[in-house]
Motif scaffolding. Structure first.
Motif, PDB file in Angstrom:
ATOM      1  N   GLU A 199       0.850  -1.190   0.000  1.00 41.41           N
ATOM      2  CA  GLU A 199       0.000   0.000   0.000  1.00 41.41           C
ATOM      3  C   GLU A 199       0.887   1.242   0.000  1.00 41.41           C
ATOM      4  O   GLU A 199       1.878   1.300   0.729  1.00 41.41           O
ATOM      5  CB  GLU A 199      -0.899   0.045   1.247  1.00 41.41           C
ATOM      6  N   VAL A 200       0.517   2.214  -0.800  1.00 44.77           N
ATOM      7  CA  VAL A 200       1.236   3.483  -0.789  1.00 44.77           C
ATOM      8  C   VAL A 200       0.257   4.593  -1.158  1.00 44.77           C
ATOM      9  O   VAL A 200      -0.487   4.495  -2.131  1.00 44.77           O
ATOM     10  CB  VAL A 200       2.450   3.473  -1.746  1.00 44.77           C
ATOM     11  N   ARG A 201       0.231   5.630  -0.335  1.00 48.60           N
ATOM     12  CA  ARG A 201      -0.604   6.802  -0.596  1.00 48.60           C
ATOM     13  C   ARG A 201       0.185   8.052  -0.223  1.00 48.60           C
ATOM     14  O   ARG A 201       0.882   8.079   0.783  1.00 48.60           O
ATOM     15  CB  ARG A 201      -1.904   6.762   0.219  1.00 48.60           C
ATOM     16  N   SER A 202       0.048   9.071  -1.036  1.00 50.63           N
ATOM     17  CA  SER A 202       0.679  10.353  -0.769  1.00 50.63           C
ATOM     18  C   SER A 202      -0.230  11.445  -1.303  1.00 50.63           C
ATOM     19  O   SER A 202      -0.479  11.513  -2.514  1.00 50.63           O
ATOM     20  CB  SER A 202       2.053  10.441  -1.440  1.00 50.63           C
ATOM     21  N   SER A 203      -0.722  12.298  -0.415  1.00 52.00           N
ATOM     22  CA  SER A 203      -1.593  13.383  -0.864  1.00 52.00           C
ATOM     23  C   SER A 203      -0.818  14.341  -1.776  1.00 52.00           C
ATOM     24  O   SER A 203      -1.419  14.995  -2.633  1.00 52.00           O
ATOM     25  CB  SER A 203      -2.172  14.134   0.335  1.00 52.00           C
ATOM     26  N   TYR A 204       0.492  14.415  -1.618  1.00 54.64           N
ATOM     27  CA  TYR A 204       1.300  15.296  -2.464  1.00 54.64           C
ATOM     28  C   TYR A 204       1.343  14.774  -3.902  1.00 54.64           C
ATOM     29  O   TYR A 204       1.008  15.494  -4.848  1.00 54.64           O
ATOM     30  CB  TYR A 204       2.712  15.415  -1.896  1.00 54.64           C
ATOM     31  N   PHE A 205       1.746  13.523  -4.079  1.00 58.36           N
ATOM     32  CA  PHE A 205       1.870  12.982  -5.432  1.00 58.36           C
ATOM     33  C   PHE A 205       0.525  12.598  -6.037  1.00 58.36           C
ATOM     34  O   PHE A 205       0.434  12.357  -7.239  1.00 58.36           O
ATOM     35  CB  PHE A 205       2.833  11.792  -5.434  1.00 58.36           C
ATOM     36  N   GLU A 206      -0.527  12.552  -5.214  1.00 58.48           N
ATOM     37  CA  GLU A 206      -1.872  12.289  -5.722  1.00 58.48           C
ATOM     38  C   GLU A 206      -2.655  13.576  -5.974  1.00 58.48           C
ATOM     39  O   GLU A 206      -3.843  13.533  -6.289  1.00 58.48           O
ATOM     40  CB  GLU A 206      -2.622  11.393  -4.737  1.00 58.48           C
ATOM     41  N   ASN A 207      -1.987  14.718  -5.854  1.00 58.21           N
ATOM     42  CA  ASN A 207      -2.608  16.006  -6.138  1.00 58.21           C
ATOM     43  C   ASN A 207      -2.704  16.199  -7.650  1.00 58.21           C
ATOM     44  O   ASN A 207      -1.704  16.480  -8.314  1.00 58.21           O
ATOM     45  CB  ASN A 207      -1.785  17.129  -5.499  1.00 58.21           C
ATOM     46  N   SER A 208      -3.894  16.045  -8.198  1.00 54.22           N
ATOM     47  CA  SER A 208      -4.064  16.065  -9.654  1.00 54.22           C
ATOM     48  C   SER A 208      -3.842  17.451 -10.257  1.00 54.22           C
ATOM     49  O   SER A 208      -3.636  17.566 -11.470  1.00 54.22           O
ATOM     50  CB  SER A 208      -5.459  15.560 -10.024  1.00 54.22           C
ATOM     51  N   LYS A 209      -3.861  18.503  -9.425  1.00 52.90           N
ATOM     52  CA  LYS A 209      -3.575  19.834  -9.949  1.00 52.90           C
ATOM     53  C   LYS A 209      -2.096  19.965 -10.288  1.00 52.90           C
ATOM     54  O   LYS A 209      -1.731  20.679 -11.220  1.00 52.90           O
ATOM     55  CB  LYS A 209      -3.985  20.897  -8.936  1.00 52.90           C
ATOM     56  N   MET A 210      -1.245  19.296  -9.521  1.00 53.93           N
ATOM     57  CA  MET A 210       0.187  19.316  -9.806  1.00 53.93           C
ATOM     58  C   MET A 210       0.578  18.168 -10.728  1.00 53.93           C
ATOM     59  O   MET A 210       1.420  18.342 -11.616  1.00 53.93           O
ATOM     60  CB  MET A 210       0.985  19.232  -8.501  1.00 53.93           C
ATOM     61  N   PHE A 211      -0.017  16.995 -10.502  1.00 51.05           N
ATOM     62  CA  PHE A 211       0.338  15.797 -11.271  1.00 51.05           C
ATOM     63  C   PHE A 211      -0.935  15.204 -11.879  1.00 51.05           C
ATOM     64  O   PHE A 211      -1.594  14.360 -11.265  1.00 51.05           O
ATOM     65  CB  PHE A 211       1.025  14.776 -10.362  1.00 51.05           C
TER      66      PHE A 211
END
Length: 246
Positions: A199-211
């Motif tokens: 399992e891996v989750r990151s609100s930073y890398f899952e931010n669709s506005k940036m990525f």
């Protein structure tokens, strides 16, 4: 006044890494940084690190501070005095230490946000969750010691190890908007293991506005344990105020 050197023990360090579209990553980075590419991909990730016995290097005492910390990091390069430099840009640091959050960016480099951590670990299994107190970021990584991820952009555990070992110099946002704080990690016994992530989750890398969807994908994870190390403050990196992103 900044501490010249701090020593301690990395009790556990997880590096959970993403491969990112190079153009997308370039648009996220503030000047003077640009993505350091590996086989055409930018490399970003999360560092989940538990530190023990952290104290001034020349302290006569063996006691020290223990803390859980998280850092979002991006492999970067930049130009200085006509030479290309390599390291990591750290857009966000989080810690469960009140002292670290108060002193970060003042006594030692980098602004630190106060966060809550939950860690459930055994000899070969790890689950670490971080939730920032300000609601700005959250991270969760779970996995077990295992074999190397064959789908990684890195050909082997050894090639990944060498890449991340060279990224020892990090620059973080400072309180002043016109500079980045420099901090270098010097490990006395560099050793990594492959972590098979379930399992891996990151609100930073899952931010669709940036990525936007399709520009970022989980790649691999490394585990480090029992590493004696030192932190050394490095000269600040200055930048035009208008180019620094928050």
């Amino acid at each position: 006044m900044r501490l010249p050197a701090i020593s301690g023990l990395i009790d556990r360090r997880i590096l959970a890494n993403y491969r990112v579209d190079a153009g997308c990553m370039a648009s996220v980075l503030p000047a003077p940084f640009r993505p350091q590419l590996y086989h055409g991909y930018a490399i970003g990730g999360i560092c989940l690190i538990r530190l023990k016995h952290v104290r001034p290097k020349f302290s006569p005492f063996q006691w020290g501070i223990r803390s859980e910390n998280a850092a979002h990091r991006i492999a970067v390069e930049w130009d200085s005095e006509g030479q290309t430099q390599h390291g990591v840009y750290i857009p966000r640091r989080d810690t469960n230490s009140v002292l670290n959050s108060l002193a970060g960016g003042r006594i030692f480099p980098g602004v630190h946000h106060h966060a809550h951590f939950e860690a459930v670990e055994s000899e070969n299994d790890f689950s670490v969750t971080m939730t920032s107190r300000d609601g700005g970021e959250s991270v969760h990584v779970a996995g077990s010691v295992g074999t190397w991820n064959a789908s990684s952009v890195f050909e082997s555990l050894d090639s990944a190890s060498k890449f991340f070992e060279l990224g020892s110099l990090g620059y973080s946002d400072a309180h002043a908007s016109s500079k980045f704080d420099g901090l270098e990690l010097c490990c006395k016994n560099w050793n990594v293991e492959a972590l098979e992530v379930s399992e891996v989750r990151s609100s930073y890398f899952e931010n669709s506005k940036m990525f936007p969807p399709g520009t970022v994908e989980f790649d691999c994870a490394l585990l480090m344990r029992g590493i004696e190390h030192e932190w050394h403050g490095r000269p600040n990196l200055c930048c035009p105020e208008t180019t620094k992103a928050r």
